[in-house]
Design an enzyme around this catalytic site. Structure first.
Site, mmCIF file in Angstrom:
data_model
loop_
_atom_site.group_PDB
_atom_site.id
_atom_site.type_symbol
_atom_site.label_atom_id
_atom_site.label_comp_id
_atom_site.label_asym_id
_atom_site.label_seq_id
_atom_site.Cartn_x
_atom_site.Cartn_y
_atom_site.Cartn_z
ATOM 1 N N ASP A 228 -8.839 4.018 -1.959
ATOM 2 C CA ASP A 228 -9.764 4.441 -0.897
ATOM 3 C C ASP A 228 -11.049 5.051 -1.455
ATOM 4 O O ASP A 228 -11.194 6.272 -1.562
ATOM 5 C CB ASP A 228 -9.066 5.438 0.030
ATOM 6 C CG ASP A 228 -7.917 4.784 0.767
ATOM 7 O OD1 ASP A 228 -7.875 3.539 0.817
ATOM 8 O OD2 ASP A 228 -7.052 5.511 1.290
ATOM 9 N N GLU B 2 2.536 5.004 -4.021
ATOM 10 C CA GLU B 2 2.482 5.946 -5.178
ATOM 11 C C GLU B 2 3.810 6.655 -5.398
ATOM 12 O O GLU B 2 4.105 6.975 -6.554
ATOM 13 C CB GLU B 2 1.351 6.937 -4.978
ATOM 14 C CG GLU B 2 -0.041 6.330 -5.103
ATOM 15 C CD GLU B 2 -0.388 5.373 -3.962
ATOM 16 O OE1 GLU B 2 0.097 5.633 -2.845
ATOM 17 O OE2 GLU B 2 -1.085 4.382 -4.200
ATOM 18 N N ASP C 256 0.851 -1.189 0.000
ATOM 19 C CA ASP C 256 0.000 0.000 0.000
ATOM 20 C C ASP C 256 0.891 1.245 0.000
ATOM 21 O O ASP C 256 2.100 1.147 0.161
ATOM 22 C CB ASP C 256 -0.868 -0.071 1.275
ATOM 23 C CG ASP C 256 -1.887 1.046 1.329
ATOM 24 O OD1 ASP C 256 -2.249 1.587 0.276
ATOM 25 O OD2 ASP C 256 -2.315 1.380 2.456
#
Ligand code: GLC
Length: 799
Positions: free
Chosen positions: A483, A408, A405
């Site tokens: 999300d 990015e 997770d």
């Protein structure tokens, strides 16, 4: 005051006239008077690559996206020089390059223009960063549609939209919001029912304008790097997507359990809570294969550590869960807490593995553990180290999958939510700044994780899931869409995002079922699970601070609906696994948007909601509250209503009943749908028969079933079973032929045959030309029988 920059600003620059060219076997390079070079490589008769260099300087040819297995090496290239252009021909395409300005047109051999430069390649010097902003603009045709582009939360047909690729942590994003978590600079264009693809393999921030700024122009550009794109000719969408996945790669098969149901929350802890959740699934008989540990299992959010108060003996817990069929998946983020007493941090410092700012210090940023440094996953040595870190989690403790997770990479409390541009990266020896490495950071993290998990899980198959991705990431991992929010609009977004990811080469994707942020109503949760069981990856996840989101958190009706749909997924496992096999083998999207399914039918070009699950099941989610049904489009052909069995002719919109315990599901006539019995988890039961639901058709249809042990790599050595069924239906006859391939012997001996829609009463049944006395067939009602699995021809005759 006039600044230097303004004085020096030159605006757009363009290639001048061609003065020279050089031909190699599968390549041709043109040179212009102002030192621009265009190199066209002919990889296949239908796949071309265009690279442009200014100052004639091509960059070293390196790509994270392109797979080692990509096919290339076309050697029948014909080149002709004409007065005003050069013409190159393959057995499928012709490319014309104008001598005056390097602009090009790509045509099929019937002379139809597939794609044509408007301004073509041009560039602008970037005084802020050095290098060039590289640009391309093309004419688009009046009826042209555009698809693909990864996780964009917009209508499937992107005509009229402008989108950007810059992997971004977008908590609670909304419709049309971009950029999001993934960067997939690949689109499919289609006009006159002819499809083609463009993959702009440039990892800088990229931008695509699909007739948004100018009605008849499509353009794409990047904030740096090379104008380097692939043109993939169809003309069918399956050929375009197949060409793209040939270039960027396909995954291996996942373990079968991964196609089961997954339950997640931020966070289940301590151990007693994890067990309570797992037990409740078994008590309520809701099938579930995986349970997740979010960041709270760690000691102060330090990756590769355990909070011993919550989880005193993780190995014991994981093995106790495993006894009950649960696989434990654990999260790992990229941020490594700055802490001199933390071994992972110390190892990274000792080996100089963290990313650095341009002037030397480590890149520092805040994530869950507080101030962190970040490994440079674009460095092969770092990837190797990172892979090795998984030993304890996987080999010793028995964790079965890893969830990557925040890759990015996400940084909290800073503008831009990520690293500053100046951060340096190794980029596999092609040192660069974050502007170039940003979009591949998450991909390289997931790649390293995949290597580690694979190594320590071997001889079983690994499972990895990532939030961020660049083109090609599908080779290493599955993904989810980040999300989202518990709203009806997000249910619509979930549907288009997963379809779009499937068309963009990354089929193995799902959404946080029920919504990550906020709390869904029971009705919304039920409608979401009804869609989610038809997504290649099926997981409930929520942030946990808005209440519970387990299947039993609403009311009994919702619990029952959830169970019914998860059970349906488990019954369809052999069908789903076959879809996955076709994806790994041919790059075929596991979900097919209607335009992909039937591009000839123009009604499909703007449809968003309906999709084909695999090849023969049409699904359409209910996306509004208080619905008793909905209008939907049925593609051409005849379709059986899954719930009632009645048949409807497609090629039109119709109203379909779907009260809260149903969604519209249709089966293509002639389909043979394989089913397993309901299991609480994969492997719970020995499969003693394969059920085949046979949907009669007047005419022909083919279906297949792929099976193997569901884990390990023996399937690569031929130990699999691929059954092809050919169905031929006549007025008073139904013939099914079976063709089998592969060395794997399925554990069951028989098929249970369910005949649906048979328009006649059975008079006789022959299996391989031997008449079976009707009383010898286990008949249940008129049409329910069991026959041996190795038949080659089943012949049913009617009265
Ligand atoms: C991010 C993830 C989410 C996860 C949370 C805590 O928001 O997207 O899935 O639960 O971080 O780790």
């Amino acid at each position: 005051m006039i600044t230097n920059t303004e004085l020096e600003y030159k605006g757009n620059l363009f290639p001048a006239q061609i003065i020279d060219h050089k031909k190699e076997v599968d390549k041709i390079t043109f040179y212009t008077r102002n030192n621009v070079a265009l190199q066209i490589s002919f990889l296949r008769d239908s796949v071309l690559r265009f690279r442009y260099a200014v100052e004639q300087d091509f960059e070293p040819d390196f790509s994270y996206a392109i797979s080692e297995d990509a096919t290339y090496g076309y050697n029948h290239l014909e080149i002709k020089e004409n007065d005003d252009h050069f013409a190159m021909k393959t057995s499928k395409l012709e490319v014309k390059v104008s001598k005056k300005d390097l602009r090009l047109a790509i045509l099929d051999l019937e002379g139809n223009i597939l794609n044509e430069d408007e301004l073509g390649f041009h560039w602008e010097e970037s005084y802020e960063f050095g290098g060039n902003i590289v640009k391309m603009s093309k004419f688009s045709q009046e009826s042209e549609s555009f698809y693909g582009m990864g996780d964009k939360p917009s209508q499937l047909n992107l005509r009229g939209k402008r989108v950007h690729n810059w992997a971004t942590d977008q908590y609670a994003f909304g419709k049309d919001h971009n950029p999001l978590y993934k960067a997939v600079p690949f689109y499919i264009g289609m006009h006159h029912s002819i499809g083609y693809g463009i993959f702009f393999d440039n990892t800088f921030k990229t931008h695509f304008d699909f007739c948004h700024e100018r009605r008849n122009i499509t353009s794409f550009w990047a904030d740096g790097g090379e104008m380097n794109y692939y043109f993939i000719y169809g003309p069918t969408m399956p050929e375009v997507v197949g060409g793209y996945t040939d270039l960027t790669g396909k995954p291996e098969l996942p373990p079968l359990w991964v196609l089961g149901f997954h339950q997640c929350k931020w966070s289940y802890y301590p151990e007693s809570k994890v067990k309570e959740i797992a037990n409740k699934f078994r008590d309520l008989k809701i099938p579930c294969d995986a349970i997740y540990l979010d960041i709270d299992y760690m000691e102060g959010f330090r990756c590769f550590t355990w909070n011993k108060e919550y989880f005193p003996d993780p190995k014991r817990m994981v093995s106790e869960l495993a006894e009950d069929g649960f696989k434990t998946v654990a999260i790992i983020d990229p941020g490594i807490k700055i802490d001199k007493n933390y071994w992972v941090y110390n190892e990274a410092v000792e080996n100089d593995y963290f990313c650095k700012r341009a002037d030397g210090p480590y890149m520092k940023g805040k994530v869950w553990p507080g101030e962190c440094n970040f490994p440079d996953f674009t460095n092969p040595k770092v990837r190797e180290w990172w892979a090795g870190l998984y030993k304890e989690l996987i080999a010793d403790i028995g964790i079965k999958g890893v969830w990557n997770d925040m890759n990015e990479p996400a940084v909290m409390e800073v503008p831009g939510k990520t690293f500053p541009d100046d951060v340096r990266h190794n980029y596999d020896g092609h040192h660069c700044s974050h502007r170039k490495a940003h979009n591949v950071y998450g991909m390289q993290m997931a790649r390293a994780t995949h290597e580690g998990v694979k190594k320590f899980t071997f001889p079983k198959r690994p499972f990895v899931i990532t939030r961020s991705a660049y083109s090609g990431t599908q080779r290493f991992t599955s993904s989810w869409t980040g999300d989202n929010v518990a709203t009806w609009e997000h249910l619509w977004i979930a549907n288009v995002q997963v379809q779009r990811m499937c068309m963009s080469g990354m089929s193995f994707t799902g959404t946080d079922i029920g919504g990550f942020a906020e709390q869904p109503s029971g009705e919304l949760f039920a409608r979401w699970i009804q869609l989610g069981v038809f997504h290649p990856f099926c997981r409930v996840h929520s942030s946990g601070d808005h209440g519970s989101q387990e299947p039993w958190s609403f009311d009994e009706e919702v619990t029952n609906i959830t169970r019914k749909f998860i059970e349906l997924r488990y019954q369809l496992l052999p069908y789903l696994y076959t879809m996955f096999y076709e994806y790994t083998e041919y790059g075929i999207p596991m979900l097919k948007s209607l335009v992909y399914y039937d591009q000839e039918d123009t009604h499909t070009h703007y449809r968003n909601d309906e999709f084909i699950f695999g090849n023969q099941i049409l699904v359409c989610p209910i996306l509004e509250p208080n619905s008793k049904g909905r209008r939907m489009y049925l593609p051409q052909g005849n379709w059986y209503n899954f719930w009632g069995g009645e048949i409807t002719k497609g090629g039109k919109e119709c109203w379909v009943e779907a009260d809260i315990d149903k969604i519209p599901i249709f089966i293509k006539e002639g389909a043979i749908i394989p089913k397993y019995p309901v299991q609480q988890y994969v492997g719970e039961k020995e499969i003693d028969k394969l059920t085949l639901d046979i949907y009669y058709k007047l005419g022909k249809e083919e279906s297949q079933v792929f099976e193997d042990t569901g884990d390990g790599f023996d399937y690569k050595k031929g130990r699999y079973s691929l059954r092809m069924f050919k169905l031929t239906g006549k007025e008073k006859e139904l013939i099914i032929q079976q063709f089998k391939e592969g060395k794997y012997e399925t554990p069951y001996e028989v098929f249970k045959i369910n005949l649906i829609g048979l328009p006649f009463k059975v008079k006789s049944v022959q299996v391989d030309n031997v008449e079976i006395p009707l009383q010898d067939i286990i008949l249940n009602g008129d049409t329910n029988m069991t026959i041996k699995k190795d038949f080659t021809e089943l012949h049913i005759k009617g009265l």
